[in-house]
Scaffold this motif. Sequence first.
Motif, PDB file in Angstrom:
ATOM      1  N   VAL A 189     -22.620 -32.103  71.279  1.00  0.00           N
ATOM      2  CA  VAL A 189     -23.620 -31.154  70.814  1.00  0.00           C
ATOM      3  C   VAL A 189     -25.010 -31.731  71.060  1.00  0.00           C
ATOM      4  O   VAL A 189     -25.265 -32.894  70.756  1.00  0.00           O
TER       5      VAL A 189
ATOM      6  N   SER B 212     -24.868 -22.642  62.095  1.00  0.00           N
ATOM      7  CA  SER B 212     -23.820 -21.721  62.534  1.00  0.00           C
ATOM      8  C   SER B 212     -22.657 -22.416  63.236  1.00  0.00           C
ATOM      9  O   SER B 212     -21.649 -21.782  63.516  1.00  0.00           O
ATOM     10  N   LEU B 213     -22.781 -23.694  63.513  1.00  0.00           N
ATOM     11  CA  LEU B 213     -21.737 -24.405  64.250  1.00  0.00           C
ATOM     12  C   LEU B 213     -21.020 -25.379  63.321  1.00  0.00           C
ATOM     13  O   LEU B 213     -21.650 -26.142  62.599  1.00  0.00           O
TER      14      LEU B 213
ATOM     15  N   GLU C  96     -21.499 -29.266  75.883  1.00  0.00           N
ATOM     16  CA  GLU C  96     -20.639 -28.153  75.473  1.00  0.00           C
ATOM     17  C   GLU C  96     -21.291 -27.210  74.481  1.00  0.00           C
ATOM     18  O   GLU C  96     -21.049 -26.007  74.509  1.00  0.00           O
ATOM     19  N   HIS C  97     -22.118 -27.752  73.568  1.00  0.00           N
ATOM     20  CA  HIS C  97     -22.773 -26.928  72.550  1.00  0.00           C
ATOM     21  C   HIS C  97     -24.230 -27.333  72.442  1.00  0.00           C
ATOM     22  O   HIS C  97     -24.560 -28.517  72.549  1.00  0.00           O
TER      23      HIS C  97
ATOM     24  N   SER D 292     -27.098 -27.724  79.991  1.00  0.00           N
ATOM     25  CA  SER D 292     -25.749 -27.288  80.355  1.00  0.00           C
ATOM     26  C   SER D 292     -25.283 -27.964  81.641  1.00  0.00           C
ATOM     27  O   SER D 292     -24.124 -28.384  81.752  1.00  0.00           O
TER      28      SER D 292
ATOM     29  N   GLN E  96     -15.843 -32.911  71.038  1.00  0.00           N
ATOM     30  CA  GLN E  96     -16.868 -32.077  71.661  1.00  0.00           C
ATOM     31  C   GLN E  96     -18.241 -32.699  71.459  1.00  0.00           C
ATOM     32  O   GLN E  96     -18.441 -33.522  70.566  1.00  0.00           O
TER      33      GLN E  96
ATOM     34  N   MET F 201     -21.132 -23.559  78.231  1.00  0.00           N
ATOM     35  CA  MET F 201     -21.815 -24.074  77.064  1.00  0.00           C
ATOM     36  C   MET F 201     -22.129 -22.929  76.116  1.00  0.00           C
ATOM     37  O   MET F 201     -22.467 -21.838  76.544  1.00  0.00           O
ATOM     38  N   GLU F 202     -22.017 -23.229  74.830  1.00  0.00           N
ATOM     39  CA  GLU F 202     -22.322 -22.244  73.804  1.00  0.00           C
ATOM     40  C   GLU F 202     -23.639 -22.608  73.121  1.00  0.00           C
ATOM     41  O   GLU F 202     -23.887 -23.769  72.829  1.00  0.00           O
ATOM     42  N   VAL F 203     -24.475 -21.589  72.871  1.00  0.00           N
ATOM     43  CA  VAL F 203     -25.750 -21.768  72.192  1.00  0.00           C
ATOM     44  C   VAL F 203     -25.607 -21.250  70.770  1.00  0.00           C
ATOM     45  O   VAL F 203     -25.081 -20.159  70.551  1.00  0.00           O
ATOM     46  N   HIS F 204     -26.078 -22.046  69.803  1.00  0.00           N
ATOM     47  CA  HIS F 204     -25.919 -21.708  68.388  1.00  0.00           C
ATOM     48  C   HIS F 204     -27.263 -21.747  67.671  1.00  0.00           C
ATOM     49  O   HIS F 204     -28.172 -22.469  68.076  1.00  0.00           O
ATOM     50  N   GLN F 205     -27.342 -21.012  66.579  1.00  0.00           N
ATOM     51  CA  GLN F 205     -28.474 -21.103  65.664  1.00  0.00           C
ATOM     52  C   GLN F 205     -28.182 -22.220  64.673  1.00  0.00           C
ATOM     53  O   GLN F 205     -27.062 -22.691  64.567  1.00  0.00           O
TER      54      GLN F 205
END
Length: 175
Positions: free
Chosen positions: A47, A8-9, A81-82, A76, A45, A1-5
Motif C-alpha cells: 500500500v 476505506s481499506l 497494489e493499493h 501503479s 499486499q 491497482m486499487e485507489v482508496h479513500q
Amino acid sequence: MEVHQTDSLQLPRSVVAIGAFDGVHRGHQAVLREMVKNSHLEGVQNVVYTFYPPPRSYFQGAKVLTTPEKKIQLISDLGVEHIVLAKFNEKYLQRTAEDFIEELSLLNPVRIFVGDDFRFGHKRVGDVHLLKEHFPVQSINPICSMDGEKISSTRIRELILQGKREQAAPLLGWT
C-alpha cells in the motif's frame, strides 16, 4: 491497482509506504520498489499512503509536480497494489495522531516505510518515534543523484522554476 479513500481499506497484513510522493521522482521510485520487493518477500499486499495536494503545496503554495492521476499512474507502474489518496484539506488536518495510527491499524502493517522527518496528526504531533511504538517502521535514507546531492521534490521544483527542466528531468526519471 486499487485507489482508496482514507479509512476505506482493510487488509489482513500489508507493507506500507507513506509520503507525499510529489513527482514520484527517482528517490521515490527507489523507495517504492524496495517496498514492493519487501511485500513480495513477506507474501503480503502493498500500500502507498499519499496525499493530495501534497502538504508542502497546501501549506506553502509550492508547485505540484504531478496531478493525482499522473501520480497514481506512476505509482501503479512500479507494481503497487493499493493506494490510499488522502484529501489533504482542513478536515484532514484536524485528525489526531491517534486517528492516523488507528487508520494504519486497519492495514495490519508488517512494515512501514517513511522518511525520518515524517510527521502526522493535528499540529504534526506524531513522528517516526510514535509510529515505531505501534508498528515495525523502516526509516528511509535519502536517495542521491550522480552528483551526490539528495533527490527531492523541492530540488526538482527549484530547477523547474529556474528554467532548468533538462536538469530536473533525470531526477524525475519519467519525463
